[in-house]
Every structure is written in C-alpha cells, then in structure tokens.
Design a protein around this motif. Sequence first.
Motif, short mmCIF file in Angstrom:
data_model
loop_
_atom_site.label_atom_id
_atom_site.label_comp_id
_atom_site.label_asym_id
_atom_site.label_seq_id
_atom_site.Cartn_x
_atom_site.Cartn_y
_atom_site.Cartn_z
N THR A 5 0.84 -1.19 0.00
CA THR A 5 0.00 0.00 0.00
C THR A 5 0.88 1.25 0.00
O THR A 5 2.11 1.17 -0.01
CB THR A 5 -0.92 0.02 1.23
N GLU A 6 0.21 2.40 0.06
CA GLU A 6 0.95 3.66 0.08
C GLU A 6 1.87 3.78 1.30
O GLU A 6 2.90 4.46 1.26
CB GLU A 6 -0.02 4.85 0.04
N SER A 7 1.53 3.09 2.38
CA SER A 7 2.36 3.11 3.58
C SER A 7 3.72 2.47 3.31
O SER A 7 4.77 3.02 3.65
CB SER A 7 1.65 2.40 4.73
N GLY A 8 3.69 1.29 2.68
CA GLY A 8 4.94 0.61 2.36
C GLY A 8 5.76 1.39 1.34
O GLY A 8 6.99 1.47 1.45
N ILE A 9 5.09 1.99 0.35
CA ILE A 9 5.80 2.79 -0.66
C ILE A 9 6.48 3.99 -0.02
O ILE A 9 7.62 4.35 -0.37
CB ILE A 9 4.82 3.24 -1.76
N ALA A 10 5.82 4.62 0.95
CA ALA A 10 6.41 5.77 1.63
C ALA A 10 7.67 5.37 2.40
O ALA A 10 8.69 6.08 2.35
CB ALA A 10 5.38 6.40 2.57
#
Length: 620
Positions: free
Chosen positions: A492-497
């Motif tokens: 998700t966007e959390s892992g990408i960040a």
Amino acid sequence: MSPVFPMLTVLSMFYYMCLRRRARTATRGEMNSRRAIESNTRALPINVEIVQYAKEVLDFSSHYGSENSMSYTMWNLAGIPNVYPSSGDFTQTAVFRTYGTWWDHCPSARLPFKRTPPTFCSQDYVELAFEEPVYPTAVHILETYHPGAVVRILACSANPYSQNPPAEVRWEILWSEAPTKVNGPQARQFTPCIKQINFPTNLIRLEVNSSLLDYYTELDAVVLHGVKERPVLSLKTSMIDMNDIDEDEDEEKYGCGMDTLNKQFNIVALREWPTNGYFDKLPYELIQLILSHLTVPDLCRLAQTCKLLYQHCCDPLQYIHLSLQPYWARINDTSLEYLQSRCTLIQWLNLSWTGNRGAISVSGFSRFLKVCGSELVRLELSCGHFLNETCLEVITEMCPNLQELNLSSCDKIPPQAFNHIAKAGSLRRLVLYRTKVEQTALLSILNFCSELQHLSLGSCVMIEDYDLIASMMGAKCKKLRSLDLWRCKNITESGIAELASGCQLLEELDLGWCPTLQSSTGCFTNLARKLPNLQKLFLTANRSVCDTDIEELAANCTHLRQLDILGTRMVSPASLRKLLESCKDLSLLDVSFCSQIDNRVVLELNANFPNVFIKKSFTQ
C-alpha cells in the motif's frame, strides 16, 4: 593419371561416408526394409498419424501472468486453441515475462557470460507433455501476437507419465534457428521442418528468444503430429546432402547426449609429439588468452591433442567464469566431478536450467561446491529443480564470498530453506522471482544482508505483508538500486512511503500489477519526489495513474529511460508531451490500453520524439 580418377576417388569417398552414416543410424527394421527403399516404395506397415494438443504444462522459466490466475500464463498452452486464428493481445494466451532488449539496458541488467556458443541464444523455455508417445513428424506452434520468438524445439526420451523413470534422460534437438524478425504482429501457424529421431516422445520443449520483438510474444497452443512406429523414409526423401556430412560432428559439439560431453571432460590418453611446434615459443599468458575464446566443449576437445595444450586447457584460470547453461541437457553429477579440478578458482558459475529429472543430485552439487565454492562470487541457478534446503545450506557455508545469487523459478525449494540465505551477508544481488520464500525468511535476509543492491521479489505469492517488507528494506537496505515487486498483491501507500524514504538510491522499480496502490493516496507523486535517480518505473495495469503522477515524474525524474503505464484511463496526451520533453533519455514508453491515447496520438508523439519507442497494444 587421367583427371577423371581423382574425381572418382572423391566421389567414392563421399559415397562411403554416406553409407557409413546410414549404417550407423540404421536400425534392424531399416536394414530389413532396404528393398522397399531401393524400389522407392513406402515401407510397410503404413503408420496412422496421431495429432494431439498438449495435455499439460510441466515446467517453464517465466511468464507474464500471476501464479494464482490463468491470464497470460504458460498454463494456457495446454489443450485446444483459445484464440487462434485471431490476432492481438489476449489474456487466454501464454506470454513470457520479457521482450526486446529493454531488460539489458536497465540498472538491474547482469553482465553476460563469455564463451557462450553462438548456437545457444535461448532466453526462456516451456516444457509440454502430450498423452501419447510418438515419433514426431511435425510440430505446429500457434502464435497469436508478435510471432518469431521460438528458436529451438527439443524432444525428450523420458515419458512424464511413466511410473518407472529411465536410467538416462536424452534430449534431441528437432529444430533450431537463430532469432529472426517477423514482419507484423499477426497470428500465424509456425511449422518448422523437424528432423527425425530414433525414440518416441511425449515431452516437447520450446525455447524462445524475444530480443528482436517489438512486444511480448503470445502463444496459444502446440500441436504434435507423430506416428507410433518409427517411420522409414523413401530413398528420394532420405537423400543425404553435403550439409549432412558434418552433422555427427555438430551433434557431438552442440547435441544433447550426456556421454559426449562427459567423455570430453574425462581426458585420459594424450598424444605424444616430439615438439609442440610454435606453441613452445609463445608466452604462457598469450596461449591462455587465445584459448579463452573457445567454448567449453572445444576446450575439452583441444586438451586431447598434446600435453602442452592439456596443461593450458585444464588450467583453473580458464574457468574463472563458467556457464554450463548452454549444455543444460548434458550436465550431470559426472560432469561436475570431471570439472572439479579445473574450477578451484571459479568466480562466476551458471548452472541455470541444469540438473532436472535427476541429472544432478544434492550430493553431487554439494561435493562440487565444497571443492570449488571458496572463490565463488556469482551463482546462477535459475530453474534448478534439484535444489533443496541442503543445497542452500551448502551454498551459504561453502561460498563465503558470494555476492550474487539467482534462484529465479526455483519453485521446488521449500519455504523454510530460504532462512539459510540470511547467512550470506555479502550479497549484492538476490533474485527470488517465482519462489516460495515466506515473510519470516525474507525479513531475516533483509536484516542481515544490508549490502543488497538488486532484489527481485516478483510473483512471490507467499509473502503476507509487503508493507512490512518494504519498511524493512527502507530501514536496512540503504544501497538498494533496483527492486522488482511485480504482482505483489498487498503493498500500500504506507509501504511505498517507507521504501521511498529509506532507499533513495533506487534507479529501477517494478510495481506492475500491484492492485492495492492507488494514485489518490499520493503514493506515485511521493515516489517521483523522493527518487530522483529513477531510470525505470513500471506501473503496469494500475488504472489509477493520472496526469499529476506523470507531471511529477517529468519534473523530478529527468533521468527516466523506461516507463510502463499500460492500462491507465487517466493519462492525457498533454501530460505525456511534458514527460517526453523533460526526460531526454526516455527510450521506452508503454501506453497500451490507455483509453485516452489512441493511435493518432501515438503517431504524433512518434513523429515528434523519434528516439522513443512508444508502444500501443491492441486486441481484435
């Protein structure tokens, strides 16, 4: 002497060679049928030709599709055609992972092995099982999009459905040719002229090279024609031409019989010569340099000529880099045993595709690495289905200098075995594409292998939480330059960040077919701002990629060379123009199935930016 006599001598020698070849290949049935051959009549009994589609896909090196789906997977080659004779991009076909030369021009590209024979150009393969063993008379390959990738067709003596495995597995090349570029992407039935073999088969292997293709090749079905009894050709159809004289030599040099190569490895008798000619006058280093251009079989063959060349050909310096992949069908435990004394200084070793169906045992592989693993830096084991936990343990114990390990498509390795890789703390490159690595083992690897620069986790379906994996990468793998997360289902966007914040040296990122990433969260704009060194970015099949993301890439990632946004509905021609104007090094832009980018727009962009390959796929 009359000039006619030398000509008669030459003709008689040629006739003798033809007869000798005929005698060597003839069976008792052929000899008993010589009257039928001489009278130019068909041998009896007349065989009824059997036509069959592939029953099952047994093995393959890669595919575009998911491990949990049928779309674009090799499993589509089993059974009757799904698409043919239609042309275009269809999910019901079999598609390999790569095409063209794009993968050779990105940060994760590996240096090629030298001494690869010119006849070996295969990049991928698929093995197909059929119901009935037959003597092949024809093989039809139904290609539905961008044909021309098939470069070799082989037949195997082993019956995959037999309860009793054979003592020796033999592969025979039915047809082989260098890659050729086919004009146009339209569907075709490819039916090369295959040679006869002296055993029945129901196991066919296709090898492909997609380097000349403009897009992914798509295969729909394979049809095997054959007869139950070994056919005997008439004299007219079995005439031997001049090219056949060297066929035995070619089979010995590039064929698939294990005995041939092993005999070359096992040099016993050497010729005695009074002198070594001019070789005695050459410096040792110069002879070594000359011999470095020979392939492995040629090197083994040359070693049989004299003691001086034997010494040079067996020098471990000739085996610093060794690729046995071109000889995958002939490599077994005996081959490795013969090579041990020559490979004590080996640094690069390629055993990809070798050892399957019992050819290499765990004990044989372990013995080799215990003798030859101390200096090993690079180890390629793609599609090595003999590998198990013991093998990985031996690798990490016997190869203390190992920096590159490729286990691509080694899908038989049990999940717990990957824990051993964490002991290889010097790893710079790790390829785990299509393996059963689990989350716990991968976290341990990332924690202890902080020197990683290239990591491939494509199609690793047993990882439960990619956000946790991405967070660990951001914390531990600061030197990461390329990362393949192809078809990871839950990042998700959390892992990408976390990834973008911790791995700011990233130059290559593959997020193709990652459905949980949404542009509305700002994940792609965050990537563009945090990773200015990006050269390759694949956002394949992410429908949410929009103009804002493309404009951020244009503003921040000016070194971008390859971009795949296949399938998005939100990107306009205007944002693509900004990208092309800003990213001067861009060479590949895939906008297939982008609803706002029609053929007129592609033609316009191609005219204005001729150095960029802009791909627009289609379906009829």
